[in-house]
Design a protein around this motif. Structure first.
Motif, PDB file in Angstrom:
ATOM      1  N   VAL A 197       0.827  -1.203   0.000  1.00 48.96           N
ATOM      2  CA  VAL A 197       0.000   0.000   0.000  1.00 48.96           C
ATOM      3  C   VAL A 197       0.862   1.253   0.000  1.00 48.96           C
ATOM      4  O   VAL A 197       0.599   2.230  -0.722  1.00 48.96           O
ATOM      5  N   GLU A 198       1.903   1.238   0.823  1.00 45.69           N
ATOM      6  CA  GLU A 198       2.805   2.388   0.876  1.00 45.69           C
ATOM      7  C   GLU A 198       3.493   2.625  -0.468  1.00 45.69           C
ATOM      8  O   GLU A 198       3.652   3.760  -0.926  1.00 45.69           O
ATOM      9  N   GLU A 199       3.908   1.513  -1.097  1.00 44.03           N
ATOM     10  CA  GLU A 199       4.552   1.627  -2.395  1.00 44.03           C
ATOM     11  C   GLU A 199       3.591   2.197  -3.437  1.00 44.03           C
ATOM     12  O   GLU A 199       3.958   3.045  -4.262  1.00 44.03           O
ATOM     13  N   MET A 200       2.321   1.743  -3.374  1.00 42.61           N
ATOM     14  CA  MET A 200       1.353   2.238  -4.348  1.00 42.61           C
ATOM     15  C   MET A 200       1.097   3.724  -4.158  1.00 42.61           C
ATOM     16  O   MET A 200       0.904   4.475  -5.127  1.00 42.61           O
ATOM     17  N   LYS A 201       1.113   4.188  -2.894  1.00 42.50           N
ATOM     18  CA  LYS A 201       0.939   5.620  -2.644  1.00 42.50           C
ATOM     19  C   LYS A 201       2.086   6.431  -3.266  1.00 42.50           C
ATOM     20  O   LYS A 201       1.870   7.499  -3.844  1.00 42.50           O
ATOM     21  N   ASP A 218       0.216   1.423 -13.799  1.00 39.99           N
ATOM     22  CA  ASP A 218      -0.612   0.212 -13.818  1.00 39.99           C
ATOM     23  C   ASP A 218       0.241  -1.041 -13.742  1.00 39.99           C
ATOM     24  O   ASP A 218      -0.117  -2.025 -13.079  1.00 39.99           O
ATOM     25  N   ALA A 219       1.364  -1.008 -14.430  1.00 42.12           N
ATOM     26  CA  ALA A 219       2.253  -2.163 -14.397  1.00 42.12           C
ATOM     27  C   ALA A 219       2.821  -2.379 -12.998  1.00 42.12           C
ATOM     28  O   ALA A 219       2.905  -3.508 -12.504  1.00 42.12           O
ATOM     29  N   LYS A 220       3.223  -1.283 -12.336  1.00 47.52           N
ATOM     30  CA  LYS A 220       3.747  -1.402 -10.979  1.00 47.52           C
ATOM     31  C   LYS A 220       2.667  -1.844  -9.993  1.00 47.52           C
ATOM     32  O   LYS A 220       2.923  -2.616  -9.071  1.00 47.52           O
ATOM     33  N   LYS A 221       1.457  -1.370 -10.229  1.00 42.01           N
ATOM     34  CA  LYS A 221       0.330  -1.746  -9.354  1.00 42.01           C
ATOM     35  C   LYS A 221       0.069  -3.252  -9.428  1.00 42.01           C
ATOM     36  O   LYS A 221      -0.143  -3.905  -8.411  1.00 42.01           O
ATOM     37  N   GLN A 223       2.167  -5.480 -10.258  1.00 46.46           N
ATOM     38  CA  GLN A 223       3.307  -6.157  -9.639  1.00 46.46           C
ATOM     39  C   GLN A 223       3.180  -6.203  -8.130  1.00 46.46           C
ATOM     40  O   GLN A 223       3.418  -7.238  -7.500  1.00 46.46           O
ATOM     41  N   LEU A 224       2.801  -5.078  -7.518  1.00 44.13           N
ATOM     42  CA  LEU A 224       2.669  -5.029  -6.050  1.00 44.13           C
ATOM     43  C   LEU A 224       1.500  -5.880  -5.552  1.00 44.13           C
ATOM     44  O   LEU A 224       1.566  -6.467  -4.468  1.00 44.13           O
ATOM     45  N   LEU A 225       0.432  -5.918  -6.331  1.00 46.30           N
ATOM     46  CA  LEU A 225      -0.745  -6.706  -5.930  1.00 46.30           C
ATOM     47  C   LEU A 225      -0.619  -8.176  -6.314  1.00 46.30           C
ATOM     48  O   LEU A 225      -1.473  -8.974  -5.977  1.00 46.30           O
ATOM     49  N   GLY A 226       0.398  -8.503  -7.028  1.00 43.21           N
ATOM     50  CA  GLY A 226       0.600  -9.897  -7.406  1.00 43.21           C
ATOM     51  C   GLY A 226      -0.336 -10.354  -8.474  1.00 43.21           C
ATOM     52  O   GLY A 226      -0.666 -11.538  -8.544  1.00 43.21           O
ATOM     53  N   LEU A 227      -0.773  -9.452  -9.295  1.00 39.73           N
ATOM     54  CA  LEU A 227      -1.728  -9.795 -10.354  1.00 39.73           C
ATOM     55  C   LEU A 227      -0.982 -10.238 -11.624  1.00 39.73           C
ATOM     56  O   LEU A 227       0.127  -9.818 -11.849  1.00 39.73           O
TER      57      LEU A 227
END
Length: 227
Positions: A197-201, A218-221, A223-227
């Motif tokens: 969450v912190e990274e996404m912020k 979107d690509a980083k999101k 990656q962080l969410l594991g999608l």
């Protein structure tokens, strides 16, 4: 000192016997062409009410009404002084133990509850002595059964009035909660999720500032969410 548990069934049966005996005598009187006295009729009525109350284990105003009617019958009938005293004592004990009108007499009632039955026995003994001396012992026999049954009935019913059966205690057992409490860790926030969450912020701030494009965010999101 614990009070003994008492039952109302036996005195109820004995009063029922008295009702049967009195009704039998009433039928005999009517058959002879005579009308029974008001006192006699009231006595039968009082015994019937007492019998009903005792056989149904009622320690309430119904039983007290039966006592009062029987006492009234004793007063207006051709009864001895001891018989009247016995029934008045029954009424007083009943009022003290079955109602809240005279709570100060409850303790006294619990010490004299046997007196009514004693009065009946003493009264019959005096009657028997007088009758035997003048008319012979044969004339005493008919009254013997009635008075003995009445004395025992009053003894048991007064004991029931002052020492009622205790209601069984219902023990409430607290059942242990079968469901085990979930570990505290299950409710604790997941550290990796917080980091994501912190990274996404941070990347959202970069997106808003124009430092990165929407595609890169979107690509980083993903990656962080594991999608």
């Amino acid at each position: 000192m614990k009070q003994k548990q008492t039952s109302s069934i036996l005195p109820g049966i004995l009063f029922a016997i008295l009702v049967v005996l009195d009704i039998k005598n009433l039928i005999t009187i009517w058959g002879s062409g005579y009308a029974p006295s008001l006192g006699w009729i009231l006595r039968v009525a009082g015994y019937v009410v007492i019998t009903f109350a005792l056989l149904t284990s009622r320690r309430d105003i119904v039983l007290l009404i039966g006592f009062a009617v029987s006492a009234l019958a004793s007063l207006i009938g051709n009864n001895s002084i001891l018989s009247i005293v016995a029934w008045l004592g029954v009424v007083v004990i009943g009022i003290a133990c079955l109602t809240n009108y005279v709570p100060q007499l409850t303790k006294t009632a619990k010490t004299i509850w046997f007196v009514p039955a004693l009065c009946v026995i003493v009264g019959w003994v005096i009657y028997a002595i007088q009758t035997i001396s003048t008319m012979g012992w044969v004339n005493v026999v008919p009254s013997f059964l009635n008075n003995i049954v009445l004395a025992i009935s009053l003894f048991l019913s007064m004991n029931y009035v002052v020492n009622p059966p205790r209601k069984p205690k219902i023990e409430v057992v607290e059942e242990a909660d079968e469901e085990e409490s979930e570990p505290f860790d299950d409710f604790a926030p997941n550290t990796s999720e917080l980091d994501a969450v912190e990274e996404m912020k941070k990347y959202k701030d970069l997106l808003d500032s124009g430092a990165i494009s929407q595609e890169e965010f979107d690509a980083k999101k993903k990656q962080l969410l594991g999608l």
